[in-house]
Write a protein that holds these residues in place. Sequence first.
Motif, PDB file in Angstrom:
ATOM      1  N   THR A 136      -4.930   4.045   0.631  1.00 49.90           N
ATOM      2  CA  THR A 136      -4.862   4.528  -0.749  1.00 49.90           C
ATOM      3  C   THR A 136      -6.250   4.998  -1.182  1.00 49.90           C
ATOM      4  O   THR A 136      -7.264   4.571  -0.634  1.00 49.90           O
ATOM      5  CB  THR A 136      -4.390   3.434  -1.725  1.00 49.90           C
ATOM      6  OG1 THR A 136      -5.440   2.445  -1.854  1.00 49.90           O
ATOM      7  CG2 THR A 136      -3.118   2.753  -1.231  1.00 49.90           C
ATOM      8  N   SER A 137      -6.277   5.857  -2.190  1.00 49.18           N
ATOM      9  CA  SER A 137      -7.559   6.349  -2.694  1.00 49.18           C
ATOM     10  C   SER A 137      -8.390   5.226  -3.290  1.00 49.18           C
ATOM     11  O   SER A 137      -9.623   5.234  -3.198  1.00 49.18           O
ATOM     12  CB  SER A 137      -7.321   7.450  -3.732  1.00 49.18           C
ATOM     13  OG  SER A 137      -6.725   8.586  -3.127  1.00 49.18           O
ATOM     14  N   ALA A 138      -7.726   4.240  -3.904  1.00 49.21           N
ATOM     15  CA  ALA A 138      -8.451   3.102  -4.473  1.00 49.21           C
ATOM     16  C   ALA A 138      -9.116   2.286  -3.362  1.00 49.21           C
ATOM     17  O   ALA A 138     -10.266   1.848  -3.503  1.00 49.21           O
ATOM     18  CB  ALA A 138      -7.513   2.227  -5.291  1.00 49.21           C
ATOM     19  N   GLN A 139      -8.404   2.076  -2.268  1.00 54.08           N
ATOM     20  CA  GLN A 139      -8.997   1.363  -1.139  1.00 54.08           C
ATOM     21  C   GLN A 139     -10.191   2.126  -0.588  1.00 54.08           C
ATOM     22  O   GLN A 139     -11.223   1.548  -0.267  1.00 54.08           O
ATOM     23  CB  GLN A 139      -7.958   1.175  -0.036  1.00 54.08           C
ATOM     24  CG  GLN A 139      -6.911   0.119  -0.318  1.00 54.08           C
ATOM     25  CD  GLN A 139      -5.891   0.013   0.802  1.00 54.08           C
ATOM     26  OE1 GLN A 139      -5.836   0.861   1.695  1.00 54.08           O
ATOM     27  NE2 GLN A 139      -5.055  -1.012   0.738  1.00 54.08           N
ATOM     28  N   ALA A 166     -12.189   4.244  -2.151  1.00 60.47           N
ATOM     29  CA  ALA A 166     -13.315   4.139  -3.070  1.00 60.47           C
ATOM     30  C   ALA A 166     -14.002   2.790  -2.938  1.00 60.47           C
ATOM     31  O   ALA A 166     -15.240   2.702  -2.956  1.00 60.47           O
ATOM     32  CB  ALA A 166     -12.844   4.368  -4.504  1.00 60.47           C
ATOM     33  N   SER A 167     -13.217   1.735  -2.792  1.00 58.63           N
ATOM     34  CA  SER A 167     -13.782   0.400  -2.629  1.00 58.63           C
ATOM     35  C   SER A 167     -14.519   0.292  -1.297  1.00 58.63           C
ATOM     36  O   SER A 167     -15.630  -0.266  -1.235  1.00 58.63           O
ATOM     37  CB  SER A 167     -12.681  -0.653  -2.717  1.00 58.63           C
ATOM     38  OG  SER A 167     -13.204  -1.963  -2.649  1.00 58.63           O
ATOM     39  N   ASP A 209       0.810  -1.220   0.000  1.00 61.51           N
ATOM     40  CA  ASP A 209       0.000   0.000   0.000  1.00 61.51           C
ATOM     41  C   ASP A 209       0.843   1.268   0.000  1.00 61.51           C
ATOM     42  O   ASP A 209       0.545   2.219  -0.728  1.00 61.51           O
ATOM     43  CB  ASP A 209      -0.921   0.030   1.227  1.00 61.51           C
ATOM     44  CG  ASP A 209      -1.945  -1.087   1.212  1.00 61.51           C
ATOM     45  OD1 ASP A 209      -2.206  -1.634   0.130  1.00 61.51           O
ATOM     46  OD2 ASP A 209      -2.473  -1.416   2.291  1.00 61.51           O
TER      47      ASP A 209
END
Length: 323
Positions: A280-283, A285-286, A36
């Motif tokens: 993280t930004s992806a985490q 969003a999920s 991460d």
Amino acid sequence: MPFARLASVTTPTCHIGLGLAAVGRPGYINLGRDHDLGENRSVEALRTRTHELLDAAYAQGVRYFDAARSYGRSEEFLAGWLQNRPDVDDVVIGSKWGYTYTADWSADAERHEVKDHSLAAYERQRAETDTLLGDRLDLYQIHSVTPQSPALTDKELHARLAEAAARGITVGFSTSGPAQADAIRTALAVTVDGEPLFRTVQSTYNALETSAGPALAEAHDAGLTVIVKEGMANGRLAGPGAPEALRAVAEETGLGCDAIALAVVLRQPWAGVVLSGAATSAQLASNLHAAVVDLTDDQLSRLAGLVEEPRAYWERRGQLPWH
């Protein structure tokens, strides 16, 4: 209560908060952290990452942000973001005292934090928090109370906390360990001049560790706002290492294991705010997909089979290495 601000927010993600434990310092116990964060964990790198996460969270409807004195520079990073965003006036800011960060920005420190629930520690850390967050601080919580914590019996400390409450700060506590329910019930009985002292409780609750549930329901019924931490069990409920039953439900819904795990917590009627610990930004969003997950009775039944015995859960948590 500052959380009344969330009542006017209509986005489904307003009941998901962002905790800064994973990004306020270079070392933490979450699994997958090496992937991460990568190798660059300088102060500036994590400051930038924290600000990006806060921007993303706010843009997607998150309105509660949670820091602590022991989360490295989390308060500093959060304060800087607030200063850069004077337009942000509808968030709730919480922090915690009771642990001192001792790792000196090292992921390999022998000791990362030291617990101290004394009045002297409160006064020192409250001054440190005030220097950074000032009047933006809404909620100040005792960090990781256990049934044996002196913070539950120290009348002088209670009087000081009540003074802070009279000046507008909401006073709360967080819990850890296999006896969370006992700590919650003991804290609910703490009064100053006949009035309950604590207005919020933050506890660990997830698909593996549900033992605090009945006590959290009691706290909710008593008028406290319940904040849930570690809904992802420090990464044990994410990614390919997640339990098979969780991965199966995630596949059925087309979402990530993280969203399913957080959805299990969000559906509890007493859960006021459920924290994402995204790095993280992806985490993030999920994680936020959890707000719109609709689980069937069959899926919930299968997920209920994941529950572990509390002492076994906390023993395993205590063995997680600092990455």
